[in-house]
Design a protein around this motif. Structure first.
Motif, short mmCIF file in Angstrom:
data_model
loop_
_atom_site.label_atom_id
_atom_site.label_comp_id
_atom_site.label_asym_id
_atom_site.label_seq_id
_atom_site.Cartn_x
_atom_site.Cartn_y
_atom_site.Cartn_z
N PHE A 73 0.82 -1.21 0.00
CA PHE A 73 0.00 0.00 0.00
C PHE A 73 0.86 1.27 0.00
O PHE A 73 0.54 2.24 -0.67
CB PHE A 73 -0.93 -0.01 1.21
N THR A 74 1.96 1.25 0.73
CA THR A 74 2.81 2.43 0.78
C THR A 74 3.55 2.64 -0.54
O THR A 74 3.83 3.76 -0.94
CB THR A 74 3.82 2.32 1.93
N GLN A 75 3.84 1.52 -1.23
CA GLN A 75 4.56 1.62 -2.50
C GLN A 75 3.63 1.54 -3.71
O GLN A 75 4.08 1.60 -4.85
CB GLN A 75 5.61 0.50 -2.58
N LEU A 76 2.32 1.36 -3.44
CA LEU A 76 1.32 1.23 -4.51
C LEU A 76 1.69 0.17 -5.53
O LEU A 76 1.56 0.35 -6.75
CB LEU A 76 1.11 2.59 -5.21
N SER A 77 2.16 -0.98 -5.02
CA SER A 77 2.59 -2.07 -5.90
C SER A 77 1.58 -3.21 -5.90
O SER A 77 1.89 -4.34 -5.58
CB SER A 77 3.97 -2.59 -5.45
N PHE A 78 0.33 -2.87 -6.24
CA PHE A 78 -0.73 -3.87 -6.25
C PHE A 78 -0.66 -4.73 -7.51
O PHE A 78 -0.14 -4.31 -8.54
CB PHE A 78 -2.11 -3.19 -6.23
N GLN A 79 -1.22 -5.94 -7.40
CA GLN A 79 -1.46 -6.73 -8.60
C GLN A 79 -2.70 -6.16 -9.28
O GLN A 79 -3.75 -6.01 -8.65
CB GLN A 79 -1.71 -8.20 -8.22
N PRO A 80 -2.63 -5.82 -10.56
CA PRO A 80 -3.79 -5.23 -11.24
C PRO A 80 -5.04 -6.10 -11.13
O PRO A 80 -6.15 -5.59 -10.96
CB PRO A 80 -3.33 -5.10 -12.69
N GLY A 81 -4.85 -7.42 -11.20
CA GLY A 81 -6.00 -8.32 -11.17
C GLY A 81 -6.79 -8.22 -9.88
O GLY A 81 -8.03 -8.34 -9.90
N ASP A 82 -6.10 -8.01 -8.75
CA ASP A 82 -6.82 -7.89 -7.48
C ASP A 82 -7.71 -6.65 -7.47
O ASP A 82 -8.86 -6.70 -7.02
CB ASP A 82 -5.81 -7.82 -6.31
N LEU A 83 -7.19 -5.54 -7.97
CA LEU A 83 -7.98 -4.30 -8.01
C LEU A 83 -9.13 -4.41 -9.01
O LEU A 83 -10.24 -3.90 -8.76
CB LEU A 83 -7.08 -3.11 -8.36
N ILE A 84 -8.88 -5.07 -10.14
CA ILE A 84 -9.95 -5.28 -11.12
C ILE A 84 -11.08 -6.11 -10.52
O ILE A 84 -12.26 -5.85 -10.74
CB ILE A 84 -9.40 -5.94 -12.40
N MET A 85 -10.71 -7.11 -9.70
CA MET A 85 -11.73 -7.96 -9.08
C MET A 85 -12.55 -7.18 -8.06
O MET A 85 -13.75 -7.40 -7.92
CB MET A 85 -11.07 -9.17 -8.43
N VAL A 86 -11.92 -6.26 -7.35
CA VAL A 86 -12.68 -5.38 -6.45
C VAL A 86 -13.69 -4.57 -7.26
O VAL A 86 -14.84 -4.39 -6.85
CB VAL A 86 -11.73 -4.44 -5.67
#
Length: 308
Positions: free
Chosen positions: A153-166
């Motif tokens: 969260f601090t580095q904003l290094s999310f997996q795109p797929g997780d955010l797309i699923m949200v």
């Protein structure tokens, strides 16, 4: 009730057990064909096949209720866009960069998203236990999306797929809220047939752009036929029918309890077919999500007063 209709009631329980199994299988299948079928192609052809199966049964009902459909077409289009059009398309897009387990865990928060949006959009009253459940579930989703590492969260290094699923879960939540706010008085088979038809039309321009300018689609063959038939029939038509029947027979609160089986089935199927293994963050996030589901879907005690 149970003595008068014992067989349909048991069938409702069986159907509600099969529904999360089919949904878990949908995530596993989506993940397994990321190198074979582009997500927009998978979404488009899934619903085209489902529509071909539905039409012989649904077309007579659509003709009978055509004036209602014409009158309420803006509501029907909005409902189709968020459910048939957006939800599964985003789910299949998420499978490109995240695991079937992550997809299923985030997907399990649908009842919580519905409760949250019903509170925000419709002004539904919410009990303190429901608020606590939503908070726990959100914490669980953050654990899953962050994969147990808060530096994500601090580095904003999310997996795109997780955010797309949200985003997919948010779309289904909006669909559920709109379904209550803009209820359309149609027979179930007419409603489903119309929704799938409009959903295919919503997906079509995006599919054509992807086909002509991006992925190029996929090569039709007997190898991909079982995949397309599975996603069309089982998580598509049957899961939808079983879920609606279950909600009608035993009520939405009791039916929502079967959502707990979704991550269990996903863990088994993803382990067997994809070799995915449970990690500590899956367990921690899953426990928080399941606790949130338990509190959010728990029916109120008699005499309790919900708060806004």
């Amino acid at each position: 009730m149970s003595t008068q209709f014992p067989k349909p009631l048991w069938l409702a329980y069986i159907g509600l057990t099969l529904t999360p199994l089919f949904w878990a299988g949908n995530a596993v299948v989506a993940r397994s064909v990321v190198d074979t079928i582009p997500p927009l192609s998978l979404s488009f052809w899934r619903w085209v096949i489902a529509l071909a199966i539905l039409l012989p049964f649904g077309l007579p009902a659509v003709r009978r209720q055509w004036p209602i459909i014409v009158e309420r077409w803006p509501s029907m289009l909005a409902l189709a866009a968020f459910s048939v059009g957006a939800f599964n398309t985003l789910l299949y897009l998420s499978a490109q960069t995240t695991t079937a387990l992550n997809i299923t865990l985030v997907n399990s928060t649908i009842p919580i998203m519905v409760a949250l949006l019903a509170w925000l959009v419709l002004g539904d009253r919410m009990r303190p236990l429901q608020m606590m459940g939503i908070a726990l579930a959100i914490a669980g989703v953050l654990v899953v999306v962050g994969r147990g590492n808060w530096q994500t969260f601090t580095q904003l290094s999310f997996q795109p797929g997780d955010l797309i699923m949200v985003g997919a879960v948010f779309c289904w939540g909006l669909f559920s809220v709109l379904l209550r706010r803009q209820a359309v008085p149609l027979e179930p088979i007419a409603f489903l047939t119309t929704q799938v038809t409009l959903g295919v039309l919503v997906i079509l321009p995006f599919y054509l752009i992807d086909l002509l300018f991006l992925s190029g689609g996929f090569e039709p063959s007997l190898k991909v036929a079982p995949t397309l038939l599975y996603v069309a029939i089982f998580p598509g038509i049957l899961a939808y029918a079983f879920w609606n029947n279950g909600v009608h027979r035993i009520g939405p609160s009791n039916a929502a309890m079967f959502m707990y089986l979704n991550p269990v089935f996903a863990a088994v199927l993803a382990g067997l077919f994809l070799g995915e293994r449970l990690s500590i963050f899956h367990l921690a996030g899953g426990i928080l999500i399941l606790l949130g589901l338990l509190l959010t879907t728990r029916p109120p005690r008699l005499g309790s007063k919900p708060t806004r």
